[in-house]
Design an enzyme around this catalytic site. Structure first.
Site, short mmCIF file in Angstrom:
data_model
loop_
_atom_site.label_atom_id
_atom_site.label_comp_id
_atom_site.label_asym_id
_atom_site.label_seq_id
_atom_site.Cartn_x
_atom_site.Cartn_y
_atom_site.Cartn_z
N ASP A 36 0.81 -1.22 0.00
CA ASP A 36 0.00 0.00 0.00
C ASP A 36 0.84 1.27 0.00
O ASP A 36 0.29 2.38 0.00
CB ASP A 36 -0.91 0.04 1.24
N HIS A 239 28.34 4.01 -9.89
CA HIS A 239 26.97 4.21 -9.38
C HIS A 239 26.80 3.62 -7.99
O HIS A 239 25.77 3.02 -7.68
CB HIS A 239 25.94 3.62 -10.36
N ASP A 256 28.75 12.37 -4.80
CA ASP A 256 27.98 12.93 -5.92
C ASP A 256 26.56 13.08 -5.39
O ASP A 256 25.81 12.09 -5.28
CB ASP A 256 28.04 11.96 -7.10
N ASP A 267 23.65 18.97 -9.90
CA ASP A 267 24.37 17.69 -10.00
C ASP A 267 25.83 18.00 -9.72
O ASP A 267 26.54 18.52 -10.59
CB ASP A 267 24.16 17.11 -11.41
N HIS A 346 34.15 7.42 -18.55
CA HIS A 346 32.86 8.03 -18.90
C HIS A 346 33.09 9.33 -19.64
O HIS A 346 34.22 9.78 -19.79
CB HIS A 346 31.99 8.23 -17.65
N HIS A 350 26.78 15.94 -19.26
CA HIS A 350 25.47 15.76 -19.90
C HIS A 350 24.69 17.05 -19.72
O HIS A 350 25.02 17.88 -18.88
CB HIS A 350 24.74 14.58 -19.24
N HIS A 357 19.92 13.87 -16.04
CA HIS A 357 20.45 13.68 -17.40
C HIS A 357 19.37 14.26 -18.29
O HIS A 357 18.41 13.57 -18.66
CB HIS A 357 20.71 12.21 -17.69
N GLU A 380 32.29 16.96 -15.54
CA GLU A 380 32.59 16.03 -14.45
C GLU A 380 33.61 14.95 -14.80
O GLU A 380 33.29 13.76 -14.78
CB GLU A 380 31.29 15.37 -13.98
N TYR A 384 39.65 6.84 -11.90
CA TYR A 384 39.24 5.77 -10.99
C TYR A 384 40.24 4.62 -11.10
O TYR A 384 40.45 4.07 -12.18
CB TYR A 384 37.84 5.27 -11.36
N ARG A 402 36.27 12.30 -8.70
CA ARG A 402 35.49 13.01 -9.72
C ARG A 402 35.20 14.40 -9.18
O ARG A 402 34.99 14.57 -7.97
CB ARG A 402 34.18 12.27 -10.04
N GLU A 404 32.65 17.57 -10.18
CA GLU A 404 31.52 17.87 -11.08
C GLU A 404 30.89 19.21 -10.75
O GLU A 404 30.53 19.47 -9.61
CB GLU A 404 30.45 16.77 -10.95
N1 GLY Z 1 24.72 12.17 -10.62
C1 GLY Z 1 24.65 11.58 -11.88
C2 GLY Z 1 25.69 12.09 -12.80
O1 GLY Z 1 26.61 12.71 -12.36
O2 GLY Z 1 25.59 11.95 -13.97
MN MN Z 2 26.64 13.68 -10.54
MN MN Z 3 26.34 14.35 -13.75
#
Ligand code: GLY
Ligand code: MN
Ligand code: MN
Length: 434
Positions: A36, A239, A256, A267, A346, A350, A357, A380, A384, A402, A404
């Site tokens: 529920d 992630h 992050d 972000d 990566h 974005h 995103h 970003e 790693y 990272r 960002e």
């Molecule tokens: N927090 C997701 C990214 O940095 O793309």
């Molecule tokens: Mn991020």
């Molecule tokens: Mn991001």
């Protein structure tokens, strides 16, 4: 966001659709978490963008040039028993008075009314495939109109992807949108500073996450996405959201995390030493990432294309990895063979907006898109090096970094919405030890 802003957006979209078209857009469905219990409701970004209407069980219909009204909202009727459980709702009057619909009808009348609205419309603008249940209903309504063709009724003949029109609009942020995004970034910056001040060895990742949630909620915002709080080797898991381990003396902590305000996201990622002092190896790698990030931000300006900031990070990171002995070979060969991807796998970022995103094309045809004022993107880069990386000296292993930031393309260059979150080594160490 003022009602005028939504009127302006709908007008703009309708001018792109042209007369003879009709757009259909359903609100996000309620998602069940378990039995529920429902997930906290988050309106669909496209729907929110055009209406500001926060309730589920609603459908927006836009009919450019229709004399009796161009903007129709189907929504839930006032219902005292529902209000008792869930609080106030807009109802049909609210849809017109507060949200600027020309007309509002009960959502329960959708099947009855919609086929009539499709008659004599040539083009249906609709996002097919996102909501299979709604796709079926749209087909059903269109077939109903087709079945009347012998009585001289014209059914729509063309389907156009609504995303394609709408997402081009959403890519360029208005002043009001930038204000919400700046607010989201400002709250997020406060949270990152709070984490840097409070962090110490022996705390747990979830305790640090709690500091972010505290800061977000006390400023009436929510997390824009699941926070990543990864100490040491966990910082190498792109992630990582378990956020369950103890923070160890001598490790870095990658976070992050950012807030969402009025459905607009920030972000932001920062990486800092758990004990407040970078080791020489951590500092050396950190400065490579920071230099790459600064070079990429510099490349954000009108006239450059989407890929220029990425190329800038690839060059600086590859140079840095060569200098530190983590890659061996010639710079150009290392770039060409994408050797850097072992440690930087990566892309640089974005689009950012209502969705973290965010929507919008990155290429026009086969060409990377030019950057233009009003676009917002993240920058970003990262490096790693997980524990167990073959052929890599021990001192580098277990380091994930990272950095960002959220960057607006302006007429003259760019603006960094998240610039107040410390990222230079001395700044971070001073704040943590202050
Ligand atoms: N927090 C997701 C990214 O940095 O793309
Ligand atoms: Mn991020
Ligand atoms: Mn991001």
């Amino acid at each position: 966001m003022s009602p005028k802003e939504f009127v302006r957006r709908r007008k703009h979209l309708m001018s792109m659709m042209g007369e003879g078209a009709i757009a259909l857009l359903p609100a996000a469905p309620v998602q069940i978490r378990n039995r529920d219990a429902e997930h906290h409701y988050r309106q669909d970004s496209d729907f929110m963008y055009l209406t500001g209407f926060p309730e589920p069980e609603a459908v927006l219909v836009l009919i450019p040039g229709r004399k009796q009204g161009q903007c129709i909202l189907f929504c839930r009727e006032q219902d005292p028993s529902m209000t008792l459980w869930n609080g106030p709702m807009a109802g049909l009057e609210g849809a017109v008075e507060s949200y600027g619909a020309d007309d509002a009808f009960p959502i329960s009348d959708l099947d009855e009314i919609l086929p009539g609205l499709l008659e004599e419309r040539e083009t249906v603008c609709y996002t097919m495939g996102a909501r299979p249940d709604f796709d079926q209903r749209v087909m059903g309504w269109v077939n109903q109109v087709r079945s009347k063709s012998r009585s001289g009724v014209h059914a729509p003949e063309e389907f156009v992807s609504l995303d394609h029109l709408l997402h081009e609009l959403r890519l360029f942020k208005s002043r009001a949108e930038l204000k919400a995004m700046r607010e989201a970034a400002t709250i997020s910056v406060k949270a990152h500073k709070r984490a840097m001040k409070i962090c110490k060895p022996g705390m747990y990742e979830y305790e640090i996450e709690a500091e972010y949630l505290h800061e977000f909620r006390r400023h009436n915002s929510v997390p824009a996405y699941s926070s990543i709080v990864g100490g040491g080797n966990n910082g190498c898991v792109l992630h990582y959201v378990d956020n369950r381990d103890e923070l160890r003396d001598g490790d870095l902590l990658l976070i992050d995390a950012a807030a969402e305000v009025e459905c607009y996201a920030a972000d932001i990622t920062r990486t800092f030493p758990v004990n407040g002092k970078f080791s020489p190896a951590q500092r050396a790698l950190y400065e490579v990432v920071l230099d790459a990030q600064l070079a990429a931000i510099k490349a954000v300006k009108p006239g450059n294309h989407w890929n220029d900031p990425h190329d800038a990070t690839v060059r600086v990171i590859t140079e840095g990895l060569l200098k530190l002995g983590l890659l061996k070979g010639k710079l150009d060969n290392m770039i060409e063979s994408e050797a850097y991807k072992r440690f930087y796998m990566h892309r640089v970022g974005h689009w950012l907006g209502m969705d973290v995103h965010d929507v919008g094309d990155y290429k026009i045809g086969d060409e990377w898109r030019m950057l233009e004022p009003g676009m917002v993107l993240t920058i970003e880069p990262g490096i790693y090096i997980p524990i167990g990386s073959k052929g890599v000296a021990k001192k580098w292993q277990g380091i994930g970094i990272r950095i960002e930031d959220d960057v607006v393309v302006t007429k003259d260059g760019h603006l960094v919405l998240s610039e107040k979150a410390p990222k230079h080594v001395d700044e971070i160490e001073a704040l943590m030890n202050g």
